[in-house]
Design an enzyme around this catalytic site. Structure first.
Site, PDB file in Angstrom:
ATOM      1  CG  ASP A  58      -1.754  -1.149   1.439  1.00 16.71           C
ATOM      2  OD1 ASP A  58      -1.716  -2.050   0.602  1.00 16.71           O
ATOM      3  OD2 ASP A  58      -2.476  -1.191   2.457  1.00 16.71           O
ATOM      4  CD  GLU A 240      -7.243  -4.507   3.772  1.00 15.31           C
ATOM      5  OE1 GLU A 240      -6.505  -5.009   4.633  1.00 15.31           O
ATOM      6  OE2 GLU A 240      -7.085  -4.702   2.546  1.00 15.31           O
TER       7      GLU A 240
END
Length: 523
Positions: A58, A240
């Site tokens: 990420d 998320e």
């Protein structure tokens, strides 16, 4: 010979051959970087960000300050598979060329350093800097792996760190964690922004199947003020990487709030993906009339994307992780693993009675595109034309068309091919990588043809852009209102493009341009 060859017609020869889907050959090299050896590994992207080595996922802490775009990212410095998470760090002055920086945040006794965000505390509300030298403040999730293994549910908390030298060094706050966990799994990924309406900092995080909102005056003391999502959006997996921000609707005097929620699994083409909602935020919670989830990208390989804080001219700049948890740890690279999408500028539009986000490459990309001569092609019903180019895997293919029924096949000499198909009859765009190169490393990689609905594609001309970079393809249609991103691992560069007219009318591509893209990496 120039790296950029003029487009030349080829004689189309029908060859009956055994499919080379599973053929294993030496991966392609790149002439621009082979002499130095730097960033010349098999499948290494040449104009997308990737770490020098080891595992990345990420994007984190994306913030702009004093002419520098900071990109932090989930990083495991000891392996090319996921492990103890750090915050890797890179910087750029133009969002195209990147400079690798030392690791910014290391795990400590409170846990691994999971995803989060960063802001410029302009007025020094935190007291961690001064008004003359305001701090950059990073907000992140601590993940206590030992606690998780012991069966605890409060193993994720939120912490902060600050920098007084524009990200060169970081100090963790002595009072961490700043948000405790009262017993929730998947309690993570804080994204912070300054909300002028409530004159406070707002933090959005996810808690399993919904988002939670917190408010603070000083970035250190937080109060929960709202929730969203129990009964909205896609819920095929864990929520998320949220991102909440205001946006001006293009062409009208209207402001809306956009909320990103990544989900794994549960994306429309399998595995992980990022949905978005458009609505309102009142300082406490987010609300929307949107009934169905919308997706920032319909391809399989754009996940956990968030936007820059404090970007110049209030632009909303997005970067995503160009992978998918269904196969991310198995892709066929050796020294490094995964890359980021191209940075994209987001714009918000109201069309056909609903709000839609467009996602389009930032203007800085033009500086490394080696523009070529434009041409037009016309094909009768059912006809094909093949064009040659030295390396489609480091190039942009771009055209304007009114046709809604055509196929693009990017092929190499090993009979490997990426197939893109616009199907106007069924109002969809398809991406098929079943015979694109190396595919056997994970069944999920080619488990299905990727599909993107084109329900609201307007009449008349639309622009199509196809950007390929060694091991990826990004497709932008109609100014980025329709986007697909996918990874590819061809064993040799695609050097032919076959265009097929699938309609009963004449197909015309106007302003057709195939242009090479210069690499960005040098020591």
């Amino acid at each position: 010979m120039s790296v950029i060859e003029k487009i030349v017609p080829l004689v189309i020869v029908l060859i009956v051959a055994v499919s080379c889907k599973n053929r294993e050959r030496a991966p392609m090299s790149n002439v621009e970087v082979a002499s130095s050896g730097y960033y010349s590994e098999p499948f290494r992207p040449q104009f997308h960000f990737s770490p020098e080595e080891k595992w990345m996922n990420d994007p984190n802490g994306m913030v702009f300050h004093k002419g520098i775009y900071h990109l932090f990212y989930q990083y495991h410095p000891d392996d090319i598979k996921w492990g103890p998470m750090h915050w890797g760090h890179a910087t750029s002055t133009d969002l195209i060329h990147w400079r690798h920086r030392p690791i910014a945040l290391y795990p400590d006794n409170l846990g691994y350093i999971f995803s989060g965000s960063a802001v410029l505390d302009v007025n020094n509300s935190s007291g961690l800097g001064t008004v003359e030298n305001p701090p950059l403040v990073a907000i992140f999730t601590y993940h206590d792996m030992a606690g998780q293994r012991a069966g605890k549910e409060n193993y994720e908390t939120q912490g902060i760190a600050y920098s007084l030298d524009n990200g060169e060094s970081w100090t963790k706050y002595a009072g961490n964690p700043v948000i405790e966990n009262r017993g929730m799994k998947d309690f993570r990924d804080p994204k912070v922004f300054w909300h002028t309406g409530s004159n406070s900092w707002i933090l959005t995080l996810v808690a399993g199947d919904h988002a939670q909102f917190y408010r603070s005056k000083n970035l250190k003391e937080w109060t929960k003020v709202g929730e969203f999502g129990h009964d909205r959006g896609a819920h095929g997996g864990v929520w998320e990487c949220p991102d909440l921000f205001p946006m001006q609707v293009e062409g009208v005097d209207e402001e809306k709030f956009v909320l990103f929620i990544s989900i794994n699994p549960g994306a429309p083409n399998g595995g992980s993906g990022t949905q978005y909602f458009v609505g309102d935020f009142d300082g406490n919670t987010f609300s929307t009339n949107q009934k169905e989830p919308q997706w920032i990208d319909w391809g399989t390989d754009n996940y956990a994307g968030v936007t820059y804080s404090n970007a110049p001219n209030d632009e909303r700049i997005f970067i995503g992780w160009m992978s998918n948890w269904a196969y991310a740890q198995d892709t066929p690279t050796e020294k490094w693993r995964s890359a980021m999408t191209l940075p994209r500028k987001l714009t918000l539009h109201k069309k056909f009675g609903r709000y839609e986000l467009a996602s389009y490459p930032v203007e800085g990309l033009e500086r490394i595109v080696e523009r070529a001569e434009k041409k037009s092609i016309r094909l009768r019903e059912g006809a094909k034309e093949t064009m040659a180019f030295e390396n489609f895997n480091q190039a942009e293919t771009r055209f304007v068309t009114t046709s809604r029924n055509f196929t693009l096949r990017f092929k190499n000499d090993l009979d490997e091919a990426l197939v893109l198909n616009m199907d106007g009859t069924r109002k969809q765009f398809l991406l098929d990588r079943a015979v694109s190169g190396k595919t056997r490393f994970k069944e999920a990689f080619t488990a299905r043809t990727q599909r993107m609905p084109l329900a609201h594609l307007p009449e008349g001309e639309v622009e199509v852009r196809v950007l390929m970079d060694r091991s990826s393809v990004e497709v932008f249609i109609n100014g980025g209102l329709y986007v697909m991103t996918a990874q590819l691992f061809p064993n040799a560069a695609y050097n032919q493009l076959e265009v097929e007219n699938n309609s009963q009318e004449v197909l015309e591509f106007k302003e057709l341009e195939i242009a090479g893209i210069r690499g960005i990496w040098s020591r």
